[in-house]
Scaffold this active site. Structure first.
Site, mmCIF file in Angstrom:
data_model
loop_
_atom_site.group_PDB
_atom_site.id
_atom_site.type_symbol
_atom_site.label_atom_id
_atom_site.label_comp_id
_atom_site.label_asym_id
_atom_site.label_seq_id
_atom_site.Cartn_x
_atom_site.Cartn_y
_atom_site.Cartn_z
ATOM 1 N N GLU B 58 21.134 40.108 8.609
ATOM 2 C CA GLU B 58 22.205 39.228 8.123
ATOM 3 C C GLU B 58 21.663 37.889 7.653
ATOM 4 O O GLU B 58 22.158 37.325 6.670
ATOM 5 C CB GLU B 58 23.253 39.027 9.229
ATOM 6 C CG GLU B 58 24.139 40.239 9.488
ATOM 7 C CD GLU B 58 23.479 41.295 10.365
ATOM 8 O OE1 GLU B 58 22.382 41.016 10.904
ATOM 9 O OE2 GLU B 58 24.046 42.396 10.521
ATOM 10 N N GLN B 80 28.974 43.669 7.894
ATOM 11 C CA GLN B 80 29.638 44.898 8.340
ATOM 12 C C GLN B 80 30.797 44.565 9.290
ATOM 13 O O GLN B 80 31.855 45.177 9.211
ATOM 14 C CB GLN B 80 28.631 45.817 9.007
ATOM 15 C CG GLN B 80 29.115 47.253 9.025
ATOM 16 C CD GLN B 80 27.965 48.227 9.021
ATOM 17 O OE1 GLN B 80 27.257 48.345 10.017
ATOM 18 N NE2 GLN B 80 27.773 48.919 7.913
ATOM 19 N N PHE B 81 30.589 43.592 10.133
ATOM 20 C CA PHE B 81 31.648 43.038 10.971
ATOM 21 C C PHE B 81 31.451 41.525 10.995
ATOM 22 O O PHE B 81 30.315 41.041 11.001
ATOM 23 C CB PHE B 81 31.573 43.585 12.404
ATOM 24 C CG PHE B 81 32.053 45.014 12.537
ATOM 25 C CD1 PHE B 81 33.362 45.292 12.936
ATOM 26 C CD2 PHE B 81 31.210 46.069 12.235
ATOM 27 C CE1 PHE B 81 33.805 46.604 13.039
ATOM 28 C CE2 PHE B 81 31.651 47.382 12.336
ATOM 29 C CZ PHE B 81 32.948 47.661 12.741
ATOM 30 N N ALA B 82 32.557 40.781 11.052
ATOM 31 C CA ALA B 82 32.479 39.315 11.106
ATOM 32 C C ALA B 82 31.555 38.868 12.231
ATOM 33 O O ALA B 82 30.789 37.915 12.083
ATOM 34 C CB ALA B 82 33.860 38.725 11.321
ATOM 35 N N ASP B 83 31.621 39.600 13.343
ATOM 36 C CA ASP B 83 30.840 39.244 14.534
ATOM 37 C C ASP B 83 29.350 39.094 14.216
ATOM 38 O O ASP B 83 28.666 38.260 14.784
ATOM 39 C CB ASP B 83 31.016 40.309 15.618
ATOM 40 C CG ASP B 83 32.468 40.734 15.799
ATOM 41 O OD1 ASP B 83 33.125 41.013 14.779
ATOM 42 O OD2 ASP B 83 32.932 40.789 16.944
ATOM 43 N N PHE B 84 28.847 39.939 13.306
ATOM 44 C CA PHE B 84 27.408 39.937 13.018
ATOM 45 C C PHE B 84 27.005 38.763 12.134
ATOM 46 O O PHE B 84 25.817 38.490 11.961
ATOM 47 C CB PHE B 84 26.982 41.254 12.353
ATOM 48 C CG PHE B 84 27.324 42.474 13.170
ATOM 49 C CD1 PHE B 84 27.379 42.402 14.556
ATOM 50 C CD2 PHE B 84 27.594 43.684 12.572
ATOM 51 C CE1 PHE B 84 27.708 43.515 15.320
ATOM 52 C CE2 PHE B 84 27.919 44.801 13.318
ATOM 53 C CZ PHE B 84 27.976 44.723 14.693
ATOM 54 N N HIS B 125 33.003 43.619 17.928
ATOM 55 C CA HIS B 125 33.516 44.135 16.654
ATOM 56 C C HIS B 125 34.953 43.653 16.440
ATOM 57 O O HIS B 125 35.745 44.327 15.813
ATOM 58 C CB HIS B 125 33.490 45.672 16.631
ATOM 59 C CG HIS B 125 32.113 46.263 16.645
ATOM 60 N ND1 HIS B 125 31.341 46.317 17.770
ATOM 61 C CD2 HIS B 125 31.371 46.818 15.654
ATOM 62 C CE1 HIS B 125 30.180 46.891 17.497
ATOM 63 N NE2 HIS B 125 30.163 47.202 16.212
#
Lengths: 344, 322
Positions: B58, B80-84, B125
């Site tokens: 990222e 892929q997910f906001a978290d990442f 996630h």
């Protein structure tokens, strides 16, 4: 398939170094040294707000890279010890003095200082302090050129120190440029200290060049104090990347001949290191090498020193005469979109 | 035929690619696979050179985007997910967000963050990251709540000259439908009155707009309460004028969000309303957020962690009773 050979310095002297190029590299080394001595003196006299970071001892590596790059075509992300590379690439010394001295006419307009300067639209990126972050950024410029169909004949380059090799950004960046097989050269100036942290607290492999194979990069080792070797090995690596040979990693062994910044006396650097092989000054080595080859005379050298001293003096004088930014006329917006200016 | 929120995101990207040769997409699994949520399905077939799979990096993805933007491109990056995106935090806030201010060279990138909770997704996630990025100067942060906004705001985001954090709510992806992508094309930076009312204002954004409307319906049936719902649409810039105008009509405000309760968008709304419209208030302003724990995995815990129509109604009853 990326070539994964690790060359020792003397095996990669495929292309003969020209007199003209060697002199260009050395001139940039001298110009940078003279300018940085001036900046250091200004700092010690209290004339510079913030830090001063110099590249003493790394000029041969840095200038050898910058001298192979073309302004407005290639892209270069220097780090804090790359005045020589900036100079060789084509940065105006006024950009340095204006940024250090806070002139509103400098490229950063007082909004950022010292080495955090550049002309991104012309290929000189402006570093942030977070080490390794520029690797992917340079890769992005190259990827964009590829999408636009403008990549042919271009090369990207950046320098980091041994400390930056421990960051996640450096790892992600190297992996990314290798996956995309971008025409890029990454130089690790292994100057044995990250601020005060010695190499044995920074990494545990025998030699950082061993990492090249792991990333799928072609690796080259070089003695960073040997100007002719630097100019040759780095020059050939740049030429190889430029001509489709894929990304190149160069590890230059040397010793930082200053503190981390001019606020730091570097007293933690052991005397044995200073007196050892990498403690020699690449500028002295370079001068000697050119004279021995008959590519430089003492008289020319003296003339160059006069010329560069006058240039640095003038660049400082101009910047000192100029006003700093006016906080009352500052736009105070970090937003570029015209429709959103001034909105929070 | 009905279209969904995720269809809007896919279609907007298809249009951006078709209309602007400077646009390219970069993200993990977005090529042949079409993305974890199929937001890029079939796009690589049409534009093989401009829909590019990224390694799981990222930080490098955003670093790359900044470089490409300097070179004149307008990349859309799919996290892929906001978290990442936390891995890319440095590149977003220090590299992308500072660049225009420092150098005068804009960095027009769009970072798509599949945001917010869904049942069973758990702590890593499910996050809502809008407040984190909005905190930094130089960013634009948008949080579309409707199919039409998901479409138009993504196209507008591509045209902006700043880094845009585009928070798309995963819970809305397939559940939220519309007849087509058409809407009022309101610009980024303008809030919308989703439901008008006179007794209290709920200021919210993203998926919580729909929960607020549900709560408003319950309270209308319950006691004839007319609750105004303001959809911020973009949390940065934040359209405080529309919010204060609404408070002027209702005298009461509940700031509602799905993110964690410490600080954030709801705090910002309340603090600005207090500063700019204190005299308009008939009751202390209220906030309702998720609970102050990581987003839990189990659907029963998750459903209670985030605000629900029931908890919103309860908050509003207290606000109305003051």
């Amino acid at each position: 398939m990326t070539e994964q050979t690790i060359s020792t310095p003397n095996k990669d002297l495929s292309k003969e170094l020209s007199k003209e190029h060697a002199r260009d590299v050395f001139r940039a080394m001298l110009r940078a040294r003279v300018l940085e001595i001036k900046l250091s003196n200004l700092y010690k006299a209290g004339k510079i707000v913030g830090g001063v970071y110099i590249g003493k001892g790394q000029e041969a590596v840095s200038a050898s890279l910058g001298a192979c790059l073309t302004w407005n075509k290639d892209v270069f992300a220097p780090l804090i010890r790359d005045q020589a590379g900036r100079t060789a690439f084509g940065e105006d010394p006024l950009d340095a003095t204006r940024t250090y001295l806070g002139s509103a006419k400098g490229p950063m307009r007082g909004r950022d200082g010292n080495l955090h300067r550049g002309r991104p639209a012309e290929g000189l990126l402006a570093m942030i302090s977070h080490l390794g972050a520029a690797v992917a950024q340079v890769g992005g410029v190259l990827l964009a050129k590829r999408i636009k169909g403008e990549l042919d004949g271009c090369v990207g380059a950046t320098c980091v120190g041994d400390g930056a090799t421990s960051t996640g950004a450096f790892h992600e960046g190297l992996n990314f440029i290798a996956v995309e097989r971008l025409p890029m050269v990454v130089i690790i100036a292994d100057n044995q200290f990250a601020y005060s942290t010695p190499n044995d607290r920074q990494y545990a492999c025998d030699d950082l060049i061993d990492r090249a194979k792991g990333y799928g990069l072609e690796g080259h080792s070089v003695d960073g104090t040997d100007m002719l070797e630097c100019a040759t090995v780095i020059g050939n690596a740049v030429a190889k990347a430029r001509s489709g040979g894929g990304p190149q990693l160069i590890v230059a062994k040397l010793l930082r001949l200053s503190g981390h910044g001019e606020h730091d006396d570097g007293s933690y650097v052991a005397t044995e290191l200073q007196e050892g092989r990498y403690g020699r000054d690449c500028n002295d080595v370079g001068k000697q090498q050119l004279i021995e080859k008959g590519w430089l005379t003492e008289l020319e050298y003296s003339k160059w020193m006069l010329e560069f001293n006058a240039e640095a003096q003038e660049a400082v004088a101009v910047a000192q005469r100029e006003d700093g930014p006016n906080p009352y006329k500052e736009e105070w917006s970090a937003i570029a979109s015209p429709s959103l200016k001034g909105l929070q | 035929m009905a279209v969904t929120y995720i269809d809007a995101i896919r279609d907007a990207q298809e249009r951006a690619l078709a209309e602007n040769p400077k646009v390219f997409l970069y993200g993990q699994d977005i090529g042949k696979f079409g993305g974890a949520f199929k937001a890029t399905k079939g796009l690589q077939e049409q534009w093989p050179d401009r829909v590019i799979d990224a390694p799981i990096s990222e930080d490098a993805m955003i670093g790359m985007a900044v470089g490409a933007a300097i070179e004149g491109m307008r990349p859309i990056i799919e996290m892929q997910f906001a978290d990442f995106s936390s891995v890319a935090f440095n590149q977003i806030v220090n590299q992308a967000a500072t660049h225009y201010y420092r150098t005068g060279i804009p960095v027009p990138i769009v970072v798509r963050l599949p945001s917010g909770g869904t049942p069973g997704s758990g702590p890593f996630h499910s996050q809502s990251m809008e407040s984190i990025y909005a905190h930094y100067p130089g960013t634009v942060v948008v949080t579309p709540a409707t199919v039409a906004d998901a479409h138009s705001m993504l196209l507008q985001a591509v045209d902006l000259d700043d880094p845009v954090i585009y928070c798309e709510h995963k819970f809305l992806y397939r559940w939220l439908k519309s007849d087509n992508f058409e809407g009022d094309n309101l610009p980024i930076g303008k809030a919308r009155i989703t439901r008008s009312g006179k007794h209290a204002t709920v200021v919210t954004y993203s998926a919580m707009v729909h929960e607020a409307v549900r709560a408003a319906e319950i309270l209308y049936k319950e006691g004839g309460w007319e609750i105004e719902v303001v959809d911020l649409r973009s949390v940065k810039p934040l359209d405080i004028d529309t919010v204060v105008a609404s408070v002027a009509r209702t005298g009461r405000i509940l700031a509602l969000g799905e993110a964690f309760p410490w600080g954030g968008v709801t705090s910002e709304v309340v603090s600005r309303v207090c500063a700019e419209g204190f005299h308009l208030l008939d009751a202390p302003p209220m906030r309702l957020n998720a609970k102050d724990t990581p987003v839990p995995y189990h659907p029963k815990l998750w459903a209670m962690h985030r605000p629900t129509p029931e908890s919103i109604c309860e908050a509003l009853r207290n606000l109305l009773a003051y």
